[in-house]
Design an enzyme around this catalytic site. Structure first.
Site, mmCIF file in Angstrom:
data_model
loop_
_atom_site.group_PDB
_atom_site.id
_atom_site.type_symbol
_atom_site.label_atom_id
_atom_site.label_comp_id
_atom_site.label_asym_id
_atom_site.label_seq_id
_atom_site.Cartn_x
_atom_site.Cartn_y
_atom_site.Cartn_z
ATOM 1 C CE LYS A 22 93.405 62.030 61.112
ATOM 2 N NZ LYS A 22 94.002 63.688 60.532
ATOM 3 C CG ASN A 23 93.080 62.550 56.531
ATOM 4 O OD1 ASN A 23 93.418 63.297 57.893
ATOM 5 N ND2 ASN A 23 95.119 62.077 56.472
ATOM 6 N NE ARG A 94 97.764 72.217 57.037
ATOM 7 C CZ ARG A 94 98.105 73.759 55.861
ATOM 8 N NH1 ARG A 94 98.031 75.018 56.702
ATOM 9 N NH2 ARG A 94 98.108 73.805 55.352
ATOM 10 C CB CYS A 118 100.411 72.146 63.602
ATOM 11 S SG CYS A 118 101.076 70.877 62.102
ATOM 12 N NE ARG A 123 100.607 70.145 57.918
ATOM 13 C CZ ARG A 123 99.791 69.159 59.012
ATOM 14 N NH1 ARG A 123 99.032 69.375 60.318
ATOM 15 N NH2 ARG A 123 99.397 67.946 57.978
ATOM 16 N N PRO A 124 101.645 76.438 55.943
ATOM 17 C CG PRO A 124 102.825 77.359 54.014
ATOM 18 C CD PRO A 124 102.974 76.110 55.374
ATOM 19 C CG MET A 125 96.588 77.544 54.638
ATOM 20 S SD MET A 125 94.339 78.420 55.574
ATOM 21 C CE MET A 125 93.583 78.212 53.985
ATOM 22 C CG ASP A 126 102.170 79.305 50.616
ATOM 23 O OD1 ASP A 126 102.082 78.296 50.476
ATOM 24 O OD2 ASP A 126 103.513 79.250 49.554
ATOM 25 C CG LEU A 127 100.832 75.272 47.730
ATOM 26 C CD1 LEU A 127 100.702 73.957 47.845
ATOM 27 C CD2 LEU A 127 100.989 75.991 46.225
ATOM 28 C CG ASP A 308 99.288 61.368 57.196
ATOM 29 O OD1 ASP A 308 100.412 62.321 57.603
ATOM 30 O OD2 ASP A 308 98.197 61.733 57.246
ATOM 31 C CB ILE A 330 105.262 65.440 53.234
ATOM 32 C CG1 ILE A 330 105.647 64.659 52.397
ATOM 33 C CG2 ILE A 330 103.814 66.165 53.007
ATOM 34 C CD1 ILE A 330 105.399 64.458 50.665
ATOM 35 N NE ARG A 400 94.194 66.101 65.556
ATOM 36 C CZ ARG A 400 95.351 66.405 65.552
ATOM 37 N NH1 ARG A 400 96.388 66.315 65.682
ATOM 38 N NH2 ARG A 400 95.067 66.626 63.746
HETATM 39 C C1 UD1 Z 1 96.942 66.144 54.285
HETATM 40 C C2 UD1 Z 1 96.734 65.001 55.701
HETATM 41 C C3 UD1 Z 1 97.756 65.332 56.677
HETATM 42 C C4 UD1 Z 1 98.920 64.543 55.043
HETATM 43 C C5 UD1 Z 1 99.601 65.743 54.549
HETATM 44 C C6 UD1 Z 1 100.295 64.923 53.660
HETATM 45 C C7 UD1 Z 1 94.318 65.798 55.683
HETATM 46 C C8 UD1 Z 1 92.748 66.485 56.746
HETATM 47 N N1 UD1 Z 1 95.811 65.709 56.338
HETATM 48 O O1 UD1 Z 1 97.550 67.698 54.820
HETATM 49 O O2 UD1 Z 1 97.042 63.943 57.059
HETATM 50 O O3 UD1 Z 1 100.080 64.294 56.661
HETATM 51 O O4 UD1 Z 1 98.168 65.422 53.373
HETATM 52 O O5 UD1 Z 1 99.624 63.939 53.674
HETATM 53 O O6 UD1 Z 1 93.741 65.978 55.152
HETATM 54 N N2 UD1 Z 1 101.843 73.456 51.890
HETATM 55 C C9 UD1 Z 1 102.318 74.951 51.333
HETATM 56 N N3 UD1 Z 1 101.538 75.575 51.416
HETATM 57 C C10 UD1 Z 1 99.794 75.088 51.569
HETATM 58 C C11 UD1 Z 1 99.620 74.339 52.083
HETATM 59 C C12 UD1 Z 1 101.022 72.976 51.964
HETATM 60 O O7 UD1 Z 1 103.454 75.173 51.598
HETATM 61 O O8 UD1 Z 1 98.900 76.746 51.084
HETATM 62 C C13 UD1 Z 1 103.045 72.433 52.504
HETATM 63 C C14 UD1 Z 1 103.228 71.827 53.888
HETATM 64 O O9 UD1 Z 1 103.422 72.876 54.856
HETATM 65 C C15 UD1 Z 1 103.346 70.945 53.563
HETATM 66 C C16 UD1 Z 1 102.676 70.140 52.246
HETATM 67 O O10 UD1 Z 1 102.606 71.167 51.970
HETATM 68 O O11 UD1 Z 1 104.684 70.955 53.591
HETATM 69 C C17 UD1 Z 1 101.902 68.920 52.435
HETATM 70 O O12 UD1 Z 1 100.681 69.547 52.222
HETATM 71 P P1 UD1 Z 1 99.785 69.140 52.245
HETATM 72 O O13 UD1 Z 1 99.407 68.008 51.016
HETATM 73 O O14 UD1 Z 1 98.867 70.094 51.764
HETATM 74 O O15 UD1 Z 1 98.827 68.845 53.466
HETATM 75 P P2 UD1 Z 1 97.618 68.907 54.502
HETATM 76 O O16 UD1 Z 1 95.968 68.860 53.886
HETATM 77 O O17 UD1 Z 1 97.352 69.820 55.188
#
Ligand code: UD1
Length: 422
Positions: A22-23, A94, A118, A123-127, A308, A330, A400
């Site tokens: 899926k991912n 997301r 969620c 789960r922000p998008m700052d990175l 996961d 995580i 899902r």
């Molecule tokens: C992906 C997977 C999800 C898995 C996760 C961690 C997909 C579709 N989903 O989610 O199933 O649980 O990896 O292995 O591939 N974070 C920030 N800022 C950001 C981005 C992330 O602080 O800009 C934090 C998130 O809140 C979280 C952590 O980083 O606590 C990990 O997030 P990330 O690795 O980005 O996971 P996803 O890509 O959302």
């Protein structure tokens, strides 16, 4: 709303085919936005998240067809009509944010809703934003939407991520394929789904090296072309079903499974007393003697223990001999399955990001509620090992991420059925 009825029973035996990831599919699908030519994915999983991504891409004007009972997804982004990912779709999933990098790279412009909170954390998008800004994008937040622009096109840069985010790595790598010059992404995530994305991008003409390590180098090209790509095996579905014989006893072969996808997880199973053997067709998992032993788990980015699989591993530890400590590093709020498992007789104490589980001889069936995707399947696993009947409600979470879950588990002897809701 549908629910799943599970009746605890004895050992399981047989084979379970593992689907495409899926991912991986959720990041491979937006890659179509990078090219005018068609992108076709094979071995796609049949899941509601894939339908959500299909709807999102179609809302942007992409053509997306589901062929061969959903296992093949044929896409074309020849005539896109919009660069806006609407809140109504993004809030459902997301991973919708993975259109940001490709749209920005191809059109110099993208408007993507922030996903919002969620169930398993903020789960922000700052990175994602920091990485794309390093490539020259100008990004502003207005009305809950990220407005991203790169009027003169993106430019390659050296960027080090503060945390190895999976989604941010995917967005930045996709964006950098069409940037001018070379991008070096440091502290990149190393997940197999990223390796799969890079392999697909390379077939489309991208020049990338270092995937699977923490430094990925991307040499920008003028355009990408069409390709056909087979989606990698779903390591989370694989790990989930590896736990079925571990928790119920018996021997099950997971077709298409590879140890390299789940190494740290397989090591924990081994320490718990579960046999994992690589066969020609997949992985054979067996628990032959008595209860499993407790093991401690810390979730980490790949190649560490996957977050996961934490909920499912907790279900196993509920019936293990001894006490185990599960530390979630995580996501900040990912123990919502714990109170549900406690309703089934488990002994779990949660303090912040740590859960202490003392195994009990047997769990007892109960009505329980799924709170997120992986939590829901952990309750099914627990129900398979419990005395009596367990009803898991809110199974839309399950749809899902797990295709044909009832059929796959029934096939190895589990007593499980889907009850249609009103
Ligand atoms: C992906 C997977 C999800 C898995 C996760 C961690 C997909 C579709 N989903 O989610 O199933 O649980 O990896 O292995 O591939 N974070 C920030 N800022 C950001 C981005 C992330 O602080 O800009 C934090 C998130 O809140 C979280 C952590 O980083 O606590 C990990 O997030 P990330 O690795 O980005 O996971 P996803 O890509 O959302």
């Amino acid at each position: 709303m549908d629910s799943i009825l599970v009746t605890g029973n004895g050992p399981l035996n047989g084979q379970i085919p593992i689907a495409g990831a899926k991912n991986a599919c959720l990041t491979l699908m937006p890659a179509t936005l990078l090219s005018e030519e068609p992108l076709t994915l094979t071995n796609a999983p049949r899941l509601s998240d894939i339908k959500t991504m299909t709807a999102l891409l179609q809302s942007l004007g992409a053509e997306v067809s589901s062929l061969q009972d959903g296992q093949v997804i044929a896409m074309s982004s020849h005539d896109l009509t919009s660069q806006t990912a609407d809140y109504e779709i993004v809030r459902k999933m997301r991973a919708s944010n993975l259109v940001l990098g490709p749209l920005l790279a191809r059109f110099g412009e993208a408007v993507v809703s922030l996903p919002g909170g969620c169930a398993i954390g903020a789960r922000p998008m700052d990175l994602h934003v920091e990485g794309l800004e390093a490539l020259g994008a100008e990004i502003e937040l207005e009305d809950g939407y990220l407005h991203a622009k790169a009027p003169g096109g993106l430019k390659g840069a050296v960027h080090e991520m503060r945390f190895a985010s999976v989604g941010a790595t995917e967005n930045i790598v996709m964006a950098a394929t069409l940037a001018k010059g070379t991008t070096v992404l440091k502290n990149a995530a190393r997940e197999p789904e990223i390796v799969d994305l890079v392999e697909c991008l390379r077939k489309m003409g991208a020049q990338i090296s270092g995937e699977g390590t923490s430094t990925i180098e991307i040499q920008g090209v003028d355009r990408l072309h069409g390709a056909t790509h087979q989606v990698v095996t779903d390591r989370i579905e694989l790990g989930t079903y590896m736990l079925a014989p571990a928790i119920c006893g018996g021997e099950v072969e997971l077709l298409g499974g590879r140890v390299s996808l789940v190494e740290s997880f397989a090591e924990k199973l081994d320490a718990a007393g579960v046999d994992v053997v690589q066969t020609k067709n997949g992985l054979k998992v067996a628990r032959k003697n008595g209860r499993v032993r407790s093991v401690d788990v810390v979730t980490e980015p790949f190649p560490g223990f996957p977050t996961d699989l934490q909920a499912q591993m907790m279900a196993l530890m509920c019936t293990a001999e001894g006490t185990s400590v599960l530390e979630e590093r995580i996501f900040e709020n990912r123990f919502m399955h714990a109170p549900e498992l406690v309703r089934m007789g488990a002994n779990i104490e949660v303090h912040g990001g740590t859960a202490t589980v003392t195994g009990v001889e047997s769990l007892k069936g109960a009505p329980v509620m799924a709170t997120d995707l992986r939590a829901s399947v952990s309750l099914i696993l627990a129900g398979m090992a419990a005395e009596g009947e367990t009803t898991v409600s809110r199974v839309y979470h399950l749809d899902r991420g797990y295709e044909h879950v009832v059929r796959k588990l029934e096939g190895v002897g589990a007593k499980i059925e889907r009850i249609k809701g009103q």
